[in-house]
Design an enzyme around this catalytic site. Sequence first.
Site, short mmCIF file in Angstrom:
data_model
loop_
_atom_site.label_atom_id
_atom_site.label_comp_id
_atom_site.label_asym_id
_atom_site.label_seq_id
_atom_site.Cartn_x
_atom_site.Cartn_y
_atom_site.Cartn_z
N ALA A 43 -33.45 -22.25 -74.19
CA ALA A 43 -32.55 -21.26 -74.44
C ALA A 43 -32.78 -20.32 -72.79
CB ALA A 43 -32.81 -20.25 -75.37
N LYS A 205 -55.06 -11.77 -64.44
CA LYS A 205 -55.77 -13.03 -64.86
C LYS A 205 -57.27 -12.80 -65.21
CE LYS A 205 -52.52 -15.38 -61.98
NZ LYS A 205 -51.98 -15.65 -60.52
N1 HSE Z 1 -47.67 -15.07 -57.60
C1 HSE Z 1 -48.55 -15.59 -58.20
C2 HSE Z 1 -49.55 -16.11 -57.12
C3 HSE Z 1 -48.18 -16.77 -58.91
O1 HSE Z 1 -49.16 -15.96 -55.86
O2 HSE Z 1 -50.57 -17.00 -57.25
C4 HSE Z 1 -48.96 -17.56 -60.05
O3 HSE Z 1 -49.45 -16.51 -60.84
#
Ligand code: HSE
Length: 437
Positions: A43, A205
Amino acid sequence: MKIIHIGILGYGVVGTGVANLLKQKKQLLESRTGAVLNLKTIADIDITTDRGIDLGTTNLVSDANLIINDPSIDIIVETIGGETIARKFILDSLENKKHVVTANKALLAGFGNDLVKAARKNMVDLAFEASCGGCMPIIKALRESLVANDIKSMAAILNGTCNYILTKISRDGSDFEDALKAAQALGYAEAEPSLDIDGFDTAHKLAILNSLAHGMEINLKDIHVEGIRNITAVDIEFARSFGYIIKLLAIGKTHEDHVEARVHPTMISSSNPLSHVDGSMNAIAIDADATGQTMLYGHGAGMMPTASAVLSDIVDIARNIISGAKTRVPILGYPEDNIKPIPILPMEELYTKYFLRFEAQDHPGVLAKISGILGDNNISIKSVHQKGRKSNGKVPVVMITHIAREAWVQKALKQISKTDSVVGDPILIRIEETDQE
Ligand code: HSE
């Protein structure tokens, strides 16, 4: 052979990669899983742009609910991103007892605890290997492979955009803006570059990894975050002269009753393996008690590396479905009752070494004044370096401290800034050394 039906929400870069890999690796995946992984429906609001994939019997629809409410679909892959519609779709999917796979680190960092609760309540899996470090299998490593370890510390390069920019400034002496433009042209940066360069993407993260490493709820708000906007070729050059490289690090450390969780530009020794991780590559070094140092290195972003991580989650879930095992591995690596509210150390209580750079007036007594204020605040200086006088009469003065408390350093810098010995704000970069250094 059992057929596992899959739906993908979002047909952008990652969604396309997942569809591509499911089609391309059909045979391999079937032989490894012992089931057919059937991509039933995708989708997206854009159902006309050609993504270059022969969809065969896969439906392409513009209404996500045709996936979320399809009783035959077992696994829903969310690749929309963002924290609003993606959150609603994931919660709806979990309520409909669908297993969910997502790469959405911002959503997990902000609302992960609620998503985990919803998944547990509905006895389904929520998997997110692609959320941290792209294809590096760090989620599985922390949740499964290292279960017999106390994780002492983690130091990681988790944002390819920042690592690319720092590498470029370091190699070419480019200024920050030009390096950012180059990263954007290569497609590394997030749609909103502040997420990358101000450190938030890395913090998202780290919030996830810290939770898995220590058995704590996901806690983003107490992570100290600084980005790389103020890093210049001058500091990179100074760092090099002291044997250091500057990286944007996510640092997590365990102490008896608290953890450290911080994201900031960091000087590491040029003998530290993380200092050799260049360009857009990611890496994480984990120091655990049974294993000692372990390191993962890989592509932290990009269509196929990210799709590879998503596929690993899909296959894990498919294997569980086949074996009749429900929610076999706890989502955050610990059963819910064992997840503890472990506090994150406030930044002012941190003890570390510091690189300090001042634009000093070239007058007699200036160095004595700066070092006097540092001394009055309990900060012991390890070395002082002064470069030649600039045409404007200022001299860059760099000091490396011994281990000092962050609160003392911040207080001293404020006092130094108020004197007429320096111009502008001093530059502070924390130094991270391993036990061996
Ligand atoms: N924008 C992120 C980076 C992509 O530059 O690592 C992955 O999270």
